[in-house]
Scaffold this motif. Structure first.
Motif, short mmCIF file in Angstrom:
data_model
loop_
_atom_site.label_atom_id
_atom_site.label_comp_id
_atom_site.label_asym_id
_atom_site.label_seq_id
_atom_site.Cartn_x
_atom_site.Cartn_y
_atom_site.Cartn_z
N LYS A 173 0.82 -1.21 0.00
CA LYS A 173 0.00 0.00 0.00
C LYS A 173 0.86 1.26 0.00
CE LYS A 173 -3.93 -2.21 2.30
NZ LYS A 173 -4.84 -2.23 3.48
N GLU A 174 2.18 1.06 -0.15
CA GLU A 174 3.08 2.21 -0.17
C GLU A 174 2.88 3.02 -1.45
OE1 GLU A 174 7.10 1.09 0.44
OE2 GLU A 174 6.69 -0.05 2.27
N LYS A 175 3.03 4.35 -1.30
CA LYS A 175 2.87 5.24 -2.47
C LYS A 175 4.02 5.00 -3.45
CE LYS A 175 2.31 10.14 -3.68
NZ LYS A 175 3.12 10.04 -4.89
N THR A 176 3.68 4.79 -4.71
CA THR A 176 4.67 4.55 -5.75
C THR A 176 4.32 5.34 -7.00
OG1 THR A 176 5.02 2.30 -4.91
CG2 THR A 176 5.83 2.77 -7.12
N ASP A 177 5.35 5.92 -7.65
CA ASP A 177 5.14 6.70 -8.87
C ASP A 177 5.53 5.95 -10.13
OD1 ASP A 177 4.45 9.05 -7.34
OD2 ASP A 177 6.58 9.33 -6.97
N VAL A 178 6.53 5.07 -9.99
CA VAL A 178 7.10 4.43 -11.18
C VAL A 178 7.69 3.08 -10.77
CG1 VAL A 178 9.29 5.67 -10.83
CG2 VAL A 178 8.75 4.72 -13.09
N ILE A 179 7.66 2.12 -11.69
CA ILE A 179 8.27 0.81 -11.48
C ILE A 179 9.62 0.77 -12.19
CG2 ILE A 179 8.00 -1.68 -11.79
CD1 ILE A 179 5.85 -0.37 -9.99
N VAL A 180 10.67 0.39 -11.47
CA VAL A 180 11.99 0.19 -12.06
C VAL A 180 12.29 -1.30 -11.95
CG1 VAL A 180 14.41 0.84 -12.06
CG2 VAL A 180 12.67 2.50 -11.32
N ALA A 181 12.32 -1.99 -13.08
CA ALA A 181 12.38 -3.45 -13.08
C ALA A 181 13.61 -3.99 -13.78
CB ALA A 181 11.13 -4.02 -13.76
N GLU A 182 14.40 -4.79 -13.07
CA GLU A 182 15.45 -5.56 -13.72
C GLU A 182 14.79 -6.79 -14.34
OE1 GLU A 182 19.11 -8.51 -12.55
OE2 GLU A 182 18.96 -6.64 -11.41
N VAL A 183 15.08 -7.05 -15.60
CA VAL A 183 14.41 -8.11 -16.34
C VAL A 183 15.44 -9.05 -16.96
CG1 VAL A 183 12.86 -8.60 -18.26
CG2 VAL A 183 12.45 -6.59 -16.84
N SER A 184 15.27 -10.34 -16.73
CA SER A 184 16.19 -11.33 -17.29
C SER A 184 15.66 -11.87 -18.61
CB SER A 184 16.37 -12.49 -16.30
OG SER A 184 15.20 -13.29 -16.26
N SER A 185 16.54 -12.51 -19.37
CA SER A 185 16.11 -13.12 -20.62
C SER A 185 15.11 -14.24 -20.35
CB SER A 185 17.32 -13.67 -21.39
OG SER A 185 18.06 -14.58 -20.60
N PHE A 186 15.28 -14.95 -19.24
CA PHE A 186 14.35 -16.04 -18.91
C PHE A 186 12.93 -15.50 -18.70
CE2 PHE A 186 18.20 -18.09 -16.62
CZ PHE A 186 18.77 -18.41 -17.84
N GLN A 187 12.83 -14.33 -18.08
CA GLN A 187 11.51 -13.72 -17.89
C GLN A 187 10.92 -13.28 -19.23
OE1 GLN A 187 13.05 -10.87 -14.95
NE2 GLN A 187 11.44 -11.54 -13.55
N LEU A 188 11.76 -12.72 -20.08
CA LEU A 188 11.29 -12.24 -21.39
C LEU A 188 10.83 -13.39 -22.28
CD1 LEU A 188 14.04 -9.55 -22.07
CD2 LEU A 188 11.61 -9.09 -21.69
N ASP A 189 11.44 -14.55 -22.11
CA ASP A 189 11.15 -15.67 -23.00
C ASP A 189 9.68 -16.10 -22.98
OD1 ASP A 189 13.75 -15.83 -23.86
OD2 ASP A 189 14.34 -17.40 -22.45
#
Length: 452
Positions: free
Chosen positions: A153-169
């Motif tokens: 429930k914390e206030k957030t403005d933007v998502i900063v995401a590290e993304v792996s090739s396995f996730q993209l696949d």
């Protein structure tokens, strides 16, 4: 033919991402089953059972896979897994964290991928945005699952995401507002049919972008000209190459990074990068700055975040100097390109601790740099025989059974002003739980040198 009743999500693997995904989907009223062949997951299974999530621990049941509506494998589980392949052939669906997150997320996303530098750049962007008085959620492959944001429930403005090739696949719908591709070099060839397949996986971070989105790209990536011309997004480029084209958004030299975005121009002096040494880190800085500017951040606030950044552990981390011999922990260097970058930074007088679990690793890619800069290699882990066979005619190569033996051997062989560098070019899972576990063990034995 697929069995009837596709009524549940099947979570495969109960690491951090699997646990969070199971809890999140259950919180949305979904029926969830979780499976993990590791018997040690029994405690977390009890916690999930209390939430109404059925678990199968210590084994996989093919029927459980076959009857699922959708499988969600953890990134560490290859899609070549026989249980997954059999279910896919029966028509069972498959998805991952990125697409589940996309379904529920309504905030702008900056996503970062690349063979090396992802975690540093992701963390740096988070720090820069905080300095811009924003509230970023920093997660993904960096360690905190993205769906954790959906449960906070914390206030957030933007998502900063590290993304792996396995996730993209296994992602079909993930569409970052700002997508960053840092670099591509040989890695994970135990998971991919060939290097081209790995390259395509990395480039797929841009596949759902449109003209309103932004792409931040390293202009030095092989095949850049062919690939970037097909992207519909607005392009921001960076490069440390001496023949950088005029239109580059961030030109990196030994003394500065020249940022040119539309009518805006700014020079960042690289002498201030006390925590971010080496050309590769200048590239990380350039990418982070461009990503923040692409989101509309103010350059002066961005630079405040850069000035306060502290380097992350296990990345060319200085441990201590003993008898004029300096020890560095670069345990995060799990591929040959990362090791080359470390060797190039230190230049010479290096005693290199190399090895672990190979990932289809071609150690011959290190031969030129080892020949120029490395005095001795200490080979550890499952790949030590392969390493010795590759380098024994290039430079002295010794095998060590444990990290303690490796550190002591390196210390005994080192002369004044030498560098002892743990930069393994391999995964850690033959001897350790993680690269951090390996780096911590190295540090422990370095600190114990000379003590009785």
């Amino acid at each position: 033919m697929k069995e009837k009743n596709p009524s549940y999500f099947l979570i495969i693997g109960l690491g951090a991402s699997g646990i969070s995904m199971a809890k999140f989907l259950r919180s949305k009223g979904e029926t969830v089953i979780a499976t993990d062949i590791d018997n040690s997951r029994i405690d977390i299974a009890k916690e999930l059972n209390a939430l109404g999530i059925k678990t199968e621990i210590g084994f996989h049941n093919q029927q459980t896979f076959n009857r699922a509506g959708v499988m969600i494998p953890s990134p560490g589980i290859p899609l070549s897994n026989e249980f997954i392949k059999t279910a896919l052939n029966l028509g069972v669906g498959i998805t991952g964290e990125l697409d589940i997150f996309t379904r529920y997320n309504d905030l702008p996303i900056i996503a970062i991928t690349g063979t090396n530098g992802k975690t540093t750049t992701t963390t740096l962007i988070g720090d820069m945005l905080k300095a811009c008085r924003m509230n970023p959620f920093v997660g993904g492959n960096i360690g905190t699952p993205l769906v954790d944001h959906l449960m906070t429930k914390e206030k957030t403005d933007v998502i900063v995401a590290e993304v792996s090739s396995f996730q993209l696949d296994i992602s079909k719908k993930f569409k970052p507002d700002v997508a960053v591709l840092l670099n591509i070099s040989e890695d994970h060839l135990d998971r991919y049919e060939n290097y081209k397949a790995y390259e395509n996986s990395k480039w797929s971070i841009f596949k759902n972008q449109n003209s309103f989105d932004k792409a931040v790209l390293n202009q030095s990536i092989k095949g850049f000209d062919e690939k970037f011309s097909k992207l519909p997004s607005t392009i921001f480029t960076f490069s440390a190459s001496s023949d950088t084209p005029m239109k580059c958004s961030a030109k990196i030299s030994s003394k500065d990074i020249e940022i040119t975005v539309q009518d805006f121009n700014h020079r960042i002096k690289t002498a201030q990068f006390k925590e971010l040494t080496g050309t590769h880190n200048k590239e990380n800085v350039a990418a982070a700055v461009l990503a923040c500017l692409a989101l509309g951040a103010d350059i002066n606030d961005v630079l405040k975040g850069l000035k306060t950044f502290k380097n992350l552990p296990h990345r060319m981390e200085f441990i201590k100097t003993i008898d004029s011999i300096s020890f560095y922990n670069d345990s995060k260097a799990t591929n040959t390109d990362a090791v080359i970058r470390a060797i190039e930074y230190f230049k010479n007088n290096i005693i290199l601790i190399l090895g672990g679990r190979g990932k289809g690793t071609d150690f011959s890619l290190l031969v030129n740099d080892v020949t120029k800069s490395v005095k001795t290699i200490i080979a550890i882990g499952e790949s030590r025989t392969h390493i010795k066979d590759t380098f024994e005619n290039i430079c002295p190569t010794k095998e060590a059974q444990t990290m303690k033996d490796a550190v002591q051997t390196a210390f005994d062989l080192a002369d004044k002003d030498d560098i002892v560098l743990l930069s393994p070019a391999c995964a850690s899972f033959d001897m350790y739980d993680s690269y951090a576990h390996r780096g911590n063990d190295f540090t422990t034995h370095v600190n114990a040198l000379g003590k009785k």
